[in-house]
Design a protein around this motif. Structure first.
Motif, short mmCIF file in Angstrom:
data_model
loop_
_atom_site.label_atom_id
_atom_site.label_comp_id
_atom_site.label_asym_id
_atom_site.label_seq_id
_atom_site.Cartn_x
_atom_site.Cartn_y
_atom_site.Cartn_z
N MET A 51 -14.23 -50.35 -60.81
CA MET A 51 -14.15 -49.09 -60.24
C MET A 51 -12.69 -48.57 -61.07
O MET A 51 -12.43 -47.39 -61.30
N LEU A 52 -11.54 -49.26 -60.90
CA LEU A 52 -10.11 -49.16 -61.21
C LEU A 52 -9.92 -49.41 -62.39
O LEU A 52 -8.75 -49.20 -62.84
N ALA A 53 -10.74 -50.00 -63.48
CA ALA A 53 -10.80 -50.26 -64.76
C ALA A 53 -10.28 -49.23 -65.54
O ALA A 53 -11.14 -47.81 -65.42
N ASP A 54 -9.18 -48.96 -66.45
CA ASP A 54 -8.86 -47.78 -67.22
C ASP A 54 -8.52 -46.71 -66.54
O ASP A 54 -8.87 -45.33 -66.93
N GLY A 55 -8.00 -46.96 -65.13
CA GLY A 55 -7.39 -45.70 -64.58
C GLY A 55 -8.58 -45.31 -63.63
O GLY A 55 -8.47 -44.44 -62.83
N GLY A 56 -9.73 -45.74 -63.60
CA GLY A 56 -10.95 -45.29 -62.78
C GLY A 56 -11.79 -44.14 -63.29
O GLY A 56 -12.64 -43.73 -62.81
N TYR A 57 -11.39 -43.91 -64.58
CA TYR A 57 -12.18 -42.74 -65.18
C TYR A 57 -12.97 -42.97 -66.68
O TYR A 57 -13.28 -42.09 -67.12
N ASP A 58 -13.33 -44.26 -66.64
CA ASP A 58 -14.01 -44.59 -67.63
C ASP A 58 -15.66 -44.69 -67.05
O ASP A 58 -16.21 -45.39 -66.44
N PRO A 59 -16.23 -43.49 -67.91
CA PRO A 59 -17.85 -43.46 -67.47
C PRO A 59 -18.50 -45.04 -67.55
O PRO A 59 -19.54 -45.27 -66.78
N ALA A 60 -18.40 -45.52 -68.65
CA ALA A 60 -19.21 -46.85 -68.76
C ALA A 60 -18.77 -47.87 -67.56
O ALA A 60 -19.47 -48.34 -67.07
N MET A 61 -17.44 -48.12 -67.19
CA MET A 61 -17.07 -48.86 -66.20
C MET A 61 -17.47 -48.38 -64.68
O MET A 61 -17.82 -49.24 -64.12
N ARG A 62 -17.75 -47.19 -64.69
CA ARG A 62 -18.11 -46.48 -63.37
C ARG A 62 -19.51 -46.63 -63.31
O ARG A 62 -19.99 -47.13 -62.19
N SER A 63 -20.56 -46.90 -64.23
CA SER A 63 -21.72 -47.11 -64.14
C SER A 63 -22.12 -48.66 -63.93
O SER A 63 -22.89 -48.77 -63.28
N PHE A 64 -21.16 -49.38 -64.29
CA PHE A 64 -21.21 -50.89 -64.17
C PHE A 64 -20.80 -50.91 -62.57
O PHE A 64 -21.25 -52.11 -61.72
N ALA A 65 -19.75 -50.03 -62.12
CA ALA A 65 -19.51 -50.50 -60.70
C ALA A 65 -20.65 -49.80 -59.90
O ALA A 65 -20.87 -50.50 -58.84
N TRP A 66 -21.24 -48.72 -60.42
CA TRP A 66 -22.24 -48.49 -59.73
C TRP A 66 -23.49 -49.30 -59.69
O TRP A 66 -24.17 -49.59 -58.51
#
Length: 269
Positions: free
Chosen positions: A100-115
């Motif tokens: 969730m907090l990777a790359d400031g928390g605004y990377d869509p790819a990281m947010r998808s993995f977090a989801w």
């Protein structure tokens, strides 16, 4: 024995015609059987008396490794599929936060993995309790770890979302405050009984999971509007079910006190 005629001891034939050899044979047989019991128990006949049923003072001691084996069996029961899913959910919490907090928390790819991590945690939450109850896998560890895992993943998601500015802090405070408050309330009234999970509570959990999951994803347009309303429904259900649990706790406490007073009056009577 003193004062017993010699004939009774088996010296000659008794008054009823029984041979003396029979009496002596019985006596010797009793002695030999006593000796045999003593030899089998590994000692004198007194040892045989001491070697009674287990659990009686002076009875046979259990095998040296019996208690260790029993303890190992009880500990092994903790390692079941229900507890494995609970532990998996706990392990997903730090991974979820990092994504969730990777790359400031605004990377869509990281947010998808977090989801994806959050979705797995929510799915395991649905299955571990069902498996534990269905297949008799309920353990003390599961009773403690399961609610902790539930609160941990949901709390981590809400705090991350609020810290990133995606979700108002008051929403996080209301949801987490309700969850922690109800958990504490359950412990306070546990002496009077258990507050069962209601359908409203289950619906609240499902709605919260869907709403938070939608906020974890980087949604835009009408989907962003939809998640707002889903979260609004989740907040309303959170408050209403929380108030209902408080009502149930009050009723349960009153009933418990009344039953104790009635039992005390019957005892005094």
């Amino acid at each position: 024995m003193t004062g017993v005629p010699a004939s009774a001891a088996g010296g000659t034939s008794s008054a009823n015609g029984a041979p003396a050899s029979a009496g002596s044979g019985a006596a010797s047989g009793g002695a030999s059987s006593g000796a045999m019991s003593g030899s089998v128990s590994g000692g004198t006949p007194s040892d045989a008396v001491q070697g009674g049923a287990s659990g009686v003072p002076g009875g046979p001691r259990p095998a040296r490794g019996a208690k260790v084996v029993a303890a190992a069996v009880n500990q092994a029961s903790v390692w079941n599929i229900a507890n494995f899913l609970t532990m998996l959910r706990l392990l997903l919490v730090p991974g979820f936060v990092a994504l969730m907090l990777a790359d400031g928390g605004y990377d869509p790819a990281m947010r998808s993995f977090a989801w994806a991590a959050f979705a797995i945690a929510m799915i395991t939450d649905l299955f571990d309790g069902h498996l534990a109850r269905t297949y008799d896998l309920v353990t003390d560890f599961g009773k403690i770890a399961d609610p902790i895992a539930d609160k941990a993943i949901m709390g981590a998601a809400l705090i991350c979302l609020s810290s990133l500015g995606d979700l108002p802090w008051w929403v996080t405070i209301v949801i987490l405050g309700r969850e922690l408050g109800i958990t504490l309330l359950r412990f306070l009234v546990i002496r009077y009984g258990v507050i069962p999970a209601s359908r409203g509570g289950k619906l609240k959990t499902l709605t919260q999971g869907v709403a938070v999951g939608m906020y974890v994803l980087a949604l835009t347009g009408w989907l962003a509007t939809l998640r707002f309303w889903v979260m609004a429904v989740a907040v309303v259900l959170t408050v209403l079910t929380g108030l209902d649990y408080v009502r149930q706790a009050i009723v349960l406490r009153r009933q418990g006190i009344a039953e104790r007073m009635a039992a005390s009056e019957e005892t005094e009577a």
